[in-house]
Write a protein that holds these residues in place. Structure first.
Motif, PDB file in Angstrom:
ATOM      1  N   THR A  55       0.836  -1.203   0.000  1.00 32.63           N
ATOM      2  CA  THR A  55       0.000   0.000   0.000  1.00 32.63           C
ATOM      3  C   THR A  55       0.869   1.252   0.000  1.00 32.63           C
ATOM      4  O   THR A  55       0.619   2.202  -0.740  1.00 32.63           O
ATOM      5  CB  THR A  55      -0.934   0.003   1.233  1.00 32.63           C
ATOM      6  OG1 THR A  55      -1.775  -1.157   1.163  1.00 32.63           O
ATOM      7  CG2 THR A  55      -1.798   1.248   1.272  1.00 32.63           C
ATOM      8  N   GLU A  56       1.928   1.234   0.825  1.00 25.91           N
ATOM      9  CA  GLU A  56       2.844   2.373   0.894  1.00 25.91           C
ATOM     10  C   GLU A  56       3.552   2.587  -0.451  1.00 25.91           C
ATOM     11  O   GLU A  56       3.666   3.714  -0.932  1.00 25.91           O
ATOM     12  CB  GLU A  56       3.879   2.148   1.992  1.00 25.91           C
ATOM     13  CG  GLU A  56       4.803   3.316   2.209  1.00 25.91           C
ATOM     14  CD  GLU A  56       5.782   3.064   3.332  1.00 25.91           C
ATOM     15  OE1 GLU A  56       6.950   3.480   3.186  1.00 25.91           O
ATOM     16  OE2 GLU A  56       5.389   2.454   4.339  1.00 25.91           O
ATOM     17  N   ALA A  83       2.480   1.711  -3.415  1.00 22.70           N
ATOM     18  CA  ALA A  83       1.511   2.199  -4.399  1.00 22.70           C
ATOM     19  C   ALA A  83       1.234   3.681  -4.184  1.00 22.70           C
ATOM     20  O   ALA A  83       1.108   4.450  -5.149  1.00 22.70           O
ATOM     21  CB  ALA A  83       0.212   1.395  -4.301  1.00 22.70           C
ATOM     22  N   THR A  84       1.160   4.108  -2.932  1.00 22.96           N
ATOM     23  CA  THR A  84       0.921   5.521  -2.618  1.00 22.96           C
ATOM     24  C   THR A  84       2.101   6.370  -3.078  1.00 22.96           C
ATOM     25  O   THR A  84       1.917   7.421  -3.684  1.00 22.96           O
ATOM     26  CB  THR A  84       0.697   5.703  -1.101  1.00 22.96           C
ATOM     27  OG1 THR A  84      -0.413   4.900  -0.704  1.00 22.96           O
ATOM     28  CG2 THR A  84       0.418   7.149  -0.761  1.00 22.96           C
ATOM     29  N   THR A 120       4.241   5.644  -5.405  1.00 26.39           N
ATOM     30  CA  THR A 120       4.263   5.643  -6.866  1.00 26.39           C
ATOM     31  C   THR A 120       3.255   6.629  -7.419  1.00 26.39           C
ATOM     32  O   THR A 120       3.555   7.397  -8.326  1.00 26.39           O
ATOM     33  CB  THR A 120       3.980   4.221  -7.397  1.00 26.39           C
ATOM     34  OG1 THR A 120       4.978   3.343  -6.890  1.00 26.39           O
ATOM     35  CG2 THR A 120       3.997   4.179  -8.903  1.00 26.39           C
ATOM     36  N   LYS A 121       2.041   6.646  -6.829  1.00 25.29           N
ATOM     37  CA  LYS A 121       1.017   7.578  -7.294  1.00 25.29           C
ATOM     38  C   LYS A 121       1.476   9.012  -7.042  1.00 25.29           C
ATOM     39  O   LYS A 121       1.325   9.878  -7.897  1.00 25.29           O
ATOM     40  CB  LYS A 121      -0.316   7.313  -6.606  1.00 25.29           C
ATOM     41  CG  LYS A 121      -1.435   8.204  -7.138  1.00 25.29           C
ATOM     42  CD  LYS A 121      -2.755   7.865  -6.518  1.00 25.29           C
ATOM     43  CE  LYS A 121      -3.912   8.680  -7.019  1.00 25.29           C
ATOM     44  NZ  LYS A 121      -3.683  10.022  -7.446  1.00 25.29           N
ATOM     45  N   SER A 122       2.046   9.267  -5.867  1.00 25.97           N
ATOM     46  CA  SER A 122       2.530  10.618  -5.556  1.00 25.97           C
ATOM     47  C   SER A 122       3.620  11.033  -6.532  1.00 25.97           C
ATOM     48  O   SER A 122       3.648  12.166  -7.006  1.00 25.97           O
ATOM     49  CB  SER A 122       3.073  10.667  -4.131  1.00 25.97           C
ATOM     50  OG  SER A 122       2.055  10.401  -3.205  1.00 25.97           O
ATOM     51  N   LEU A 145       4.128   9.897  -9.573  1.00 30.43           N
ATOM     52  CA  LEU A 145       3.520  10.114 -10.890  1.00 30.43           C
ATOM     53  C   LEU A 145       2.805  11.457 -10.951  1.00 30.43           C
ATOM     54  O   LEU A 145       2.891  12.173 -11.954  1.00 30.43           O
ATOM     55  CB  LEU A 145       2.552   8.972 -11.218  1.00 30.43           C
ATOM     56  CG  LEU A 145       3.185   7.641 -11.568  1.00 30.43           C
ATOM     57  CD1 LEU A 145       2.120   6.554 -11.692  1.00 30.43           C
ATOM     58  CD2 LEU A 145       3.992   7.743 -12.845  1.00 30.43           C
ATOM     59  N   ASP A 146       2.104  11.812  -9.863  1.00 24.91           N
ATOM     60  CA  ASP A 146       1.424  13.115  -9.817  1.00 24.91           C
ATOM     61  C   ASP A 146       2.434  14.254  -9.905  1.00 24.91           C
ATOM     62  O   ASP A 146       2.215  15.242 -10.604  1.00 24.91           O
ATOM     63  CB  ASP A 146       0.586  13.242  -8.539  1.00 24.91           C
ATOM     64  CG  ASP A 146      -0.654  12.363  -8.561  1.00 24.91           C
ATOM     65  OD1 ASP A 146      -1.058  11.901  -9.664  1.00 24.91           O
ATOM     66  OD2 ASP A 146      -1.217  12.118  -7.474  1.00 24.91           O
ATOM     67  N   LYS A 157       3.727  14.450 -13.433  1.00 24.79           N
ATOM     68  CA  LYS A 157       2.668  14.976 -14.282  1.00 24.79           C
ATOM     69  C   LYS A 157       2.568  16.500 -14.142  1.00 24.79           C
ATOM     70  O   LYS A 157       2.476  17.238 -15.116  1.00 24.79           O
ATOM     71  CB  LYS A 157       1.342  14.321 -13.898  1.00 24.79           C
ATOM     72  CG  LYS A 157       0.201  14.622 -14.792  1.00 24.79           C
ATOM     73  CD  LYS A 157      -1.022  13.841 -14.307  1.00 24.79           C
ATOM     74  CE  LYS A 157      -2.229  14.088 -15.122  1.00 24.79           C
ATOM     75  NZ  LYS A 157      -3.403  13.352 -14.622  1.00 24.79           N
TER      76      LYS A 157
END
Length: 76
Positions: free
Chosen positions: A56-57, A59-60, A62-64, A66-67, A70
């Motif tokens: 979970t950490e 994935a979080t 990675t999303k951060s 990527l944001d 972006k």
């Protein structure tokens, strides 16, 4: 939850290819043997919870990341 009583040397089958055998019972400790296909992951609950938390950490993060990438791309 299914609750079964088993003695040392007895086993439980799960499906066609998983067997859980009670190896020994000593005091308040039960030794369990698990025979399962190699593609079946087997973990103690506390290890499984730790793996889930790390996933979970990751994935979080990675999303951060990527944001952030972006936003940086959009600001150029």
């Amino acid at each position: 939850m299914l609750i079964l009583n088993r003695k040392a040397g007895e086993s439980i089958r799960i499906g066609d290819d998983i067997e859980i055998k009670i190896v020994s019972v000593e005091g308040g400790q039960v030794k369990v043997g698990i025979d399962a296909p190699r593609n079946v992951s087997i973990h103690r609950q506390e290890i499984y919870a730790s793996i889930q938390e790390e996933n979970t950490e990751a994935a979080t993060l990675t999303k951060s990341l990527l944001d952030m990438l972006k936003d940086e791309k959009n600001n150029k």
